[in-house]
Design a protein around this motif. Structure first.
Motif, mmCIF file in Angstrom:
data_model
loop_
_atom_site.group_PDB
_atom_site.id
_atom_site.type_symbol
_atom_site.label_atom_id
_atom_site.label_comp_id
_atom_site.label_asym_id
_atom_site.label_seq_id
_atom_site.Cartn_x
_atom_site.Cartn_y
_atom_site.Cartn_z
ATOM 1 N N LEU A 85 35.477 41.764 44.294
ATOM 2 C CA LEU A 85 36.341 40.817 44.999
ATOM 3 C C LEU A 85 35.928 39.379 44.691
ATOM 4 O O LEU A 85 36.780 38.509 44.445
ATOM 5 N N LEU A 86 34.616 39.106 44.698
ATOM 6 C CA LEU A 86 34.155 37.754 44.370
ATOM 7 C C LEU A 86 34.517 37.389 42.935
ATOM 8 O O LEU A 86 34.955 36.267 42.657
ATOM 9 N N ARG A 87 34.320 38.332 42.017
ATOM 10 C CA ARG A 87 34.638 38.067 40.615
ATOM 11 C C ARG A 87 36.133 37.806 40.429
ATOM 12 O O ARG A 87 36.532 36.955 39.624
ATOM 13 N N ALA A 88 36.959 38.521 41.178
ATOM 14 C CA ALA A 88 38.404 38.274 41.114
ATOM 15 C C ALA A 88 38.739 36.892 41.660
ATOM 16 O O ALA A 88 39.579 36.178 41.101
ATOM 17 N N LEU A 89 38.100 36.519 42.749
ATOM 18 C CA LEU A 89 38.353 35.210 43.344
ATOM 19 C C LEU A 89 37.952 34.085 42.398
ATOM 20 O O LEU A 89 38.624 33.050 42.303
ATOM 21 N N LEU A 90 36.853 34.296 41.657
ATOM 22 C CA LEU A 90 36.359 33.290 40.718
ATOM 23 C C LEU A 90 37.139 33.276 39.402
ATOM 24 O O LEU A 90 36.958 32.375 38.580
ATOM 25 N N GLY A 91 37.965 34.290 39.178
ATOM 26 C CA GLY A 91 38.712 34.374 37.930
ATOM 27 C C GLY A 91 37.989 35.127 36.840
ATOM 28 O O GLY A 91 38.457 35.188 35.702
ATOM 29 N N PHE A 92 36.833 35.744 37.156
ATOM 30 C CA PHE A 92 36.090 36.524 36.165
ATOM 31 C C PHE A 92 36.705 37.911 35.959
ATOM 32 O O PHE A 92 36.508 38.513 34.911
ATOM 33 N N GLN A 93 37.385 38.406 36.987
ATOM 34 C CA GLN A 93 37.978 39.745 36.952
ATOM 35 C C GLN A 93 39.494 39.625 37.084
ATOM 36 O O GLN A 93 39.989 39.093 38.078
ATOM 37 N N PRO A 94 40.260 40.101 36.087
ATOM 38 C CA PRO A 94 41.715 39.992 36.173
ATOM 39 C C PRO A 94 42.274 40.795 37.354
ATOM 40 O O PRO A 94 41.767 41.868 37.692
ATOM 41 N N LEU A 95 43.306 40.258 37.970
ATOM 42 C CA LEU A 95 44.012 40.953 39.027
ATOM 43 C C LEU A 95 45.090 41.853 38.439
ATOM 44 O O LEU A 95 45.779 41.473 37.492
ATOM 45 N N LYS A 96 45.219 43.033 39.011
ATOM 46 C CA LYS A 96 46.332 43.905 38.633
ATOM 47 C C LYS A 96 47.620 43.395 39.262
ATOM 48 O O LYS A 96 48.686 43.422 38.629
ATOM 49 N N GLU A 97 47.522 42.930 40.493
ATOM 50 C CA GLU A 97 48.664 42.363 41.223
ATOM 51 C C GLU A 97 48.163 41.214 42.081
ATOM 52 O O GLU A 97 46.972 41.104 42.366
ATOM 53 N N GLY A 98 49.115 40.392 42.546
ATOM 54 C CA GLY A 98 48.791 39.308 43.455
ATOM 55 C C GLY A 98 48.290 38.068 42.737
ATOM 56 O O GLY A 98 48.397 37.933 41.524
ATOM 57 N N ARG A 99 47.736 37.165 43.524
ATOM 58 C CA ARG A 99 47.245 35.916 42.953
ATOM 59 C C ARG A 99 46.021 35.443 43.732
ATOM 60 O O ARG A 99 45.777 35.867 44.864
ATOM 61 N N ARG A 100 45.274 34.555 43.097
ATOM 62 C CA ARG A 100 44.088 33.980 43.715
ATOM 63 C C ARG A 100 44.268 32.482 43.856
ATOM 64 O O ARG A 100 45.076 31.860 43.150
ATOM 65 N N GLN A 101 43.521 31.900 44.779
ATOM 66 C CA GLN A 101 43.514 30.452 44.944
ATOM 67 C C GLN A 101 42.066 30.002 45.004
ATOM 68 O O GLN A 101 41.304 30.419 45.874
ATOM 69 N N ALA A 102 41.679 29.170 44.041
ATOM 70 C CA ALA A 102 40.309 28.674 43.976
ATOM 71 C C ALA A 102 40.292 27.442 43.082
ATOM 72 O O ALA A 102 41.131 27.319 42.175
ATOM 73 N N PRO A 103 39.353 26.535 43.291
ATOM 74 C CA PRO A 103 39.256 25.373 42.407
ATOM 75 C C PRO A 103 38.818 25.787 41.011
ATOM 76 O O PRO A 103 38.271 26.884 40.802
ATOM 77 N N LYS A 104 39.041 24.923 40.044
ATOM 78 C CA LYS A 104 38.685 25.221 38.655
ATOM 79 C C LYS A 104 37.198 25.478 38.517
ATOM 80 O O LYS A 104 36.767 26.355 37.746
ATOM 81 N N ILE A 105 36.394 24.722 39.227
ATOM 82 C CA ILE A 105 34.944 24.908 39.229
ATOM 83 C C ILE A 105 34.509 25.250 40.647
ATOM 84 O O ILE A 105 34.839 24.526 41.595
ATOM 85 N N ALA A 106 33.798 26.348 40.812
ATOM 86 C CA ALA A 106 33.271 26.748 42.116
ATOM 87 C C ALA A 106 31.756 26.868 42.020
ATOM 88 O O ALA A 106 31.209 27.182 40.957
ATOM 89 N N GLY A 107 31.085 26.593 43.117
ATOM 90 C CA GLY A 107 29.647 26.783 43.172
ATOM 91 C C GLY A 107 29.343 28.242 43.438
ATOM 92 O O GLY A 107 29.635 28.751 44.522
ATOM 93 N N TYR A 108 28.783 28.928 42.451
ATOM 94 C CA TYR A 108 28.586 30.380 42.533
ATOM 95 C C TYR A 108 27.105 30.708 42.469
ATOM 96 O O TYR A 108 26.391 30.236 41.575
ATOM 97 N N VAL A 109 26.647 31.548 43.403
ATOM 98 C CA VAL A 109 25.266 32.028 43.414
ATOM 99 C C VAL A 109 25.303 33.540 43.247
ATOM 100 O O VAL A 109 25.721 34.253 44.161
ATOM 101 N N PRO A 110 24.889 34.071 42.095
ATOM 102 C CA PRO A 110 24.930 35.520 41.858
ATOM 103 C C PRO A 110 23.834 36.239 42.633
ATOM 104 O O PRO A 110 22.921 35.613 43.198
ATOM 105 N N GLN A 111 23.895 37.566 42.630
ATOM 106 C CA GLN A 111 22.886 38.366 43.327
ATOM 107 C C GLN A 111 21.502 38.145 42.772
ATOM 108 O O GLN A 111 20.533 37.984 43.502
ATOM 109 N N HIS A 112 21.386 38.169 41.453
ATOM 110 C CA HIS A 112 20.077 38.092 40.812
ATOM 111 C C HIS A 112 20.091 36.941 39.807
ATOM 112 O O HIS A 112 20.870 36.961 38.857
ATOM 113 N N GLY A 113 19.223 35.974 40.032
ATOM 114 C CA GLY A 113 19.130 34.840 39.123
ATOM 115 C C GLY A 113 18.181 35.149 37.980
ATOM 116 O O GLY A 113 16.963 35.140 38.154
#
Length: 251
Positions: free
Chosen positions: A43-71
Motif C-alpha cells: 500500500l505504501l509503495r502504491a501511494l509513493l508510485g513505486f507499485q502500479p495500481l490495477k485500478e483507482g488513483r493515488r494522490q501524493a506530491p512528486k517528492i515525498a519523505g520516505y523512511v523504509p523498514q531497513h536502512g
C-alpha cells in the motif's frame, strides 16, 4: 494531502488489496495496521508510485519523505551526507548539492535531535542512530508528506520510545501529512489521529484512533482477544494501553 481513491493492486491473479480509499490531509497523522502479508508495505509503495495500481488513483506530491523498514548501510558516507541526499533529490540526477542543501540537512538533523551524528559514518551507526538519520533525510526533502514503513520494527524499546516521541513531535507541528505502518496498536495511540485497518478478510476499515483502536475491531484484525489495561506513565499520570489477552504472566 495524500491518499488513495478506489485503489487496487494485484500480483498476477492474486489481489493484494481492492477498492481502498482514504484521504490524509496536511496536519494529520495516520497509522496503518494489519496482519503479516496483508499488504501494508505494498500500500505504501502504491501511494509513493513505486507499485502500479490495477485500478483507482493515488494522490501524493512528486517528492515525498520516505523512511523504509531497513536502512541499508551506505559505505563511507557520513550521517550528514545521507541527509543531504534527501534535500538534493530536488536538483536532479547530475546536480551537485550546494550550501542550501547542506543547511537544510543540518536543520533536519537538529529537528530530530541527531546533530551529533552528522560526522559519524552511517554504515557504523546503530539501528536507532540510522533511523534518526533516515527520518532527518525524509524531513530534508521539504515534502508535505512523510511516509514511514514500520519505523520501529528493528528497534529496542528505548529507541522505539524515542522514535514514537519524534513522530508525535512532528504530528504536533501540524504541517505534514504523516503516514506510518505498524503492528502495535499502541503506536497508533501514541502518534496517530486516524487509522486504516487492513482486515484479514480483504476489506479495510478507516476511522479515527478513538473509533478503530478498540478491542472489537482489533480482535477481528489479529484473531486474538484484545483488552484495555491501565498503566502509569512516566509523568505519574494514568494511561490506557491495549494488549492481547495472552500478555503477562498467570498468577
Amino acid at each position: 494531502m495524500i491518499g488513495l481513491d478506489n485503489a487496487s493492486v494485484a500480483f498476477g491473479a492474486k489481489t493484494i488489496f481492492a477498492n481502498v480509499s482514504f484521504t490524509l490531509p496536511v496536519g494529520r497523522s495516520m497509522a496503518v495496521l494489519g496482519p503479516n502479508g496483508r499488504g501494508k508495505t505494498t500500500l505504501l509503495r502504491a501511494l509513493l508510485g513505486f507499485q502500479p495500481l490495477k485500478e483507482g488513483r493515488r494522490q501524493a506530491p512528486k517528492i515525498a519523505g520516505y523512511v523504509p523498514q531497513h536502512g541499508a548501510s551506505v559505505a563511507k558516507l557520513s550521517g550528514l551526507d545521507v541527509v543531504v541526499m534527501g534535500h538534493a533529490a530536488r536538483i536532479g540526477l547530475f546536480g551537485q548539492p550546494g550550501r542550501d542543501d547542506i543547511e537544510a540537512a543540518h536543520q533536519a538533523l537538529e529537528t530530530v535531535g541527531a546533530s551529533k551524528l552528522a560526522e559519524l559514518r552511517y554504515d557504523r551507526m546503530s539501528g536507532g542512530q540510522r533511523q534518526m538519520i533516515l527520518i532527518a533525510r525524509a524531513l530534508a526533502t521539504g515534502s508535505e508528506a512523510l511516509i514511514f514503513d514500520e519505523p520501529t520494527s528493528a528497534l529496542d524499546l528505548g529507541n522505539q520510545a524515542r522514535t514514537l516521541d519524534l513522530l508525535n513531535l512532528l504530528r504536533a507541528r501540524r504541517d505534514k501529512a504523516i503516514l506510518f505502518t505498524t503492528h502495535d496498536p499502541n503506536h497508533a495511540l501514541a502518534a496517530a489521529d486516524d487509522v486504516l485497518l487492513m482486515m484479514p478478510d480483504g476489506h479495510e476499515r478507516f476511522g479515527t484512533v478513538d473509533e478503530m483502536i478498540q478491542p472489537a475491531p482489533l480482535s477481528a484484525l489479529y484473531d486474538v482477544t484484545m483488552r484495555w489495561v491501565d498503566v502509569e506513565g512516566d509523568d505519574g499520570g494514568k494511561r490506557r494501553a491495549i494488549v492481547p489477552a495472552f500478555a503477562g504472566r498467570k498468577h
